[in-house]
Design an enzyme around this catalytic site. Structure first.
Site, mmCIF file in Angstrom:
data_model
loop_
_atom_site.group_PDB
_atom_site.id
_atom_site.type_symbol
_atom_site.label_atom_id
_atom_site.label_comp_id
_atom_site.label_asym_id
_atom_site.label_seq_id
_atom_site.Cartn_x
_atom_site.Cartn_y
_atom_site.Cartn_z
ATOM 1 N N LEU A 114 13.796 -27.547 5.223
ATOM 2 C CA LEU A 114 14.987 -26.755 5.562
ATOM 3 C C LEU A 114 16.182 -27.640 5.881
ATOM 4 C CD1 LEU A 114 13.311 -24.109 7.909
ATOM 5 C CD2 LEU A 114 14.048 -23.751 5.549
ATOM 6 N N LYS A 136 9.470 -28.748 13.154
ATOM 7 C CA LYS A 136 10.324 -29.933 13.254
ATOM 8 C C LYS A 136 9.480 -31.182 13.456
ATOM 9 C CE LYS A 136 14.299 -31.864 15.695
ATOM 10 N NZ LYS A 136 15.277 -31.664 16.775
ATOM 11 N N ASP A 233 24.035 -32.045 22.882
ATOM 12 C CA ASP A 233 24.463 -32.084 21.480
ATOM 13 C C ASP A 233 24.868 -30.686 21.004
ATOM 14 O OD1 ASP A 233 25.096 -33.390 19.139
ATOM 15 O OD2 ASP A 233 23.054 -33.332 18.331
#
EC number: 2.7.11.-
Length: 433
Positions: A114, A136, A233
């Site tokens: 992805l 992930k 972030d």
């Protein structure tokens, strides 16, 4: 070719040859030799089968040992212990096996990727119950970070906020840990604002709602989680949108847990240029106000439709923050407001949102508002917008239902209304727990 394969083929050749000769010569001795060789061939086949099974079992044993070593290296034992201590029955969190992850990603097929970054790759995974997840693949810097990694996994697993991507579980049997998140279908906010795959159809109402949801999520991380979490972030790429354009804050790879007894943390600078708090960049001192700065940049992007940092723009406008702040000071904000959202009805609301964005990006962190205050201000702005729209649609009901003392001549709500909306924002944050 292995020696045992050669011997096997030679034996078969001799058996066939002797059988042919025996048939021709009608020699009973040759027949006996053929029988002996045939049995020898069978024995070799048996030895070969036993050797094959033995190798499979050895490989399985080695794989099992390797998985166990990875599991321990990545903090698996510590995670199980902490989950038990935290009362795992209250935590909806699963520890997946390596086999689970291979099956879910079809062997980590490239077609399932992805997205990728310098430190991570995200795969689309399909679990046995056909639920779709995002897997992930990240990496630890060194073994000294294992405890911190496990702490963060535990804290994130307990977050159950509608505007934060849910961490469903992890796999620690691989060389690098795998994190399993809920799958969000609509792409990132960056894609919707700047991506070539999307023709942005985000109205001002959509953008304001996204800003409110993200602000509420960050406020929850700072003030509502069991341990304050600094995301570190916040950017449009890390804000995902589902099919209903509901915002979800994602990617906690850079996040830090802030102990209750500390005002700030000394840490290596990490973040994304354009969103990075300049005070944190120069002092290496991190606190919640760094997330406030980054959110201010996101809000500027929502208002302007422009990227946080773009070297293709003129020198004076490469950095969106400086360009935006200067335009506000010089009373020419209209020059950078996205044409797709600006109209006569929403000018006041957009300018109010711009003021909040500028306050969030002040150079000194102490001069920036807290995220819970930002969320409250944006909630108030939405309430004003909703009320204006309602009054425009039903002007004859103004006096009867609202009362003339509630709305001023300019259409602004009273201070009492503002306090009520602050309470709404606080309720939203609490409800996310």
């Amino acid at each position: 070719m292995k020696l045992q394969h050669v011997v096997y083929l030679v034996a078969i050749f001799f058996v066939v040859a002797i059988f042919v000769i025996a048939c021709i010569e009608e020699n009973k001795y040759l027949v006996w030799i053929m029988i002996i060789l045939a049995n020898t061939t069978n024995i070799l086949s048996l030895v070969r089968s036993i050797s094959y099974i033995k190798n499979i079992r050895k490989h399985q044993k080695d794989t099992k040992i390797q998985r166990q070593l990875f599991f321990e290296k990545n903090g698996g034992g510590m995670l199980i212990e902490r989950l038990s201590g935290a009362g795992s029955s209250n935590i909806d969190f699963k520890i997946f096996t390596e086999e689970d992850m291979k099956e879910a990603t079809n062997g980590y097929d490239v077609s399932r990727i992805l997205g990728q970054g310098g430190q991570w790759t995200v795969y689309k995974g399909i679990l046995p119950d056909n639920s779709i997840v995002a897997i992930k693949k990240t990496r630890l810097g060194d073994n000294n970070q294992v405890e911190q990694f496990i702490n963060e996994v535990l804290v994130l697993s307990q977050i159950n906020h509608r505007n934060v991507v849910k961490l469903l579980g992890c796999c620690l049997e691989t060389e690098v840990p795998l994190l399993v998140y809920e799958f969000i279908t609509g792409g990132s906010l960056f894609d919707h604002l700047h991506g070539s795959m999307f023709v942005s159809s985000l109205t001002w109402e959509h953008r304001l709602e996204i800003a409110i949801e993200v602000a509420g999520a960050i406020a929850y991380l700072h003030s509502g989680a069991s341990i304050p979490i600094i995301h570190r972030d916040i950017k449009t790429e890390n804000i995902l949108l589902d099919e209903n354009l509901t915002a979800k804050v994602a990617d906690f790879g850079a996040s830090k847990l802030k102990p209750m007894d500390k005002e700030q943390l000394t840490t290596m600078v990490q973040g994304t240029l354009g969103y990075l708090d300049p005070e944190y960049y120069t002092t290496w001192l991190l606190n919640e106000k760094s997330d406030v700065y980054s959110f201010g940049v996101v809000l500027m992007e929502l208002i302007s439709g422009q990227k946080a940092l773009c070297f293709e723009r003129p020198e004076t406008s490469k950095h969106l923050v400086s360009y935006f702040v200067l335009a506000t000071k010089e009373n020419r904000l209209h020059e950078i407001i996205d044409d797709q959202v600006l109209n006569e009805e929403n000018q006041r609301e957009i300018h109010e949102a711009a003021r909040v964005a500028v306050e969030c990006t002040r150079l000194k962190g102490e001069e920036r508002p807290r995220m819970i205050e930002v969320a409250a201000e944006l909630e108030t702005l939405r309430a004003k917008t909703t009320k204006h729209n309602w009054l425009d649609q039903y002007p004859e009901e103004n006096v009867h239902l609202l009362g003339s003392n509630i709305v001023s001549a300019q259409g602004h709500t009273s201070s009492r209304g503002y306090d009520n909306n602050k309470n709404v924002a606080r309720f939203d944050i609490e409800a996310g727990r």
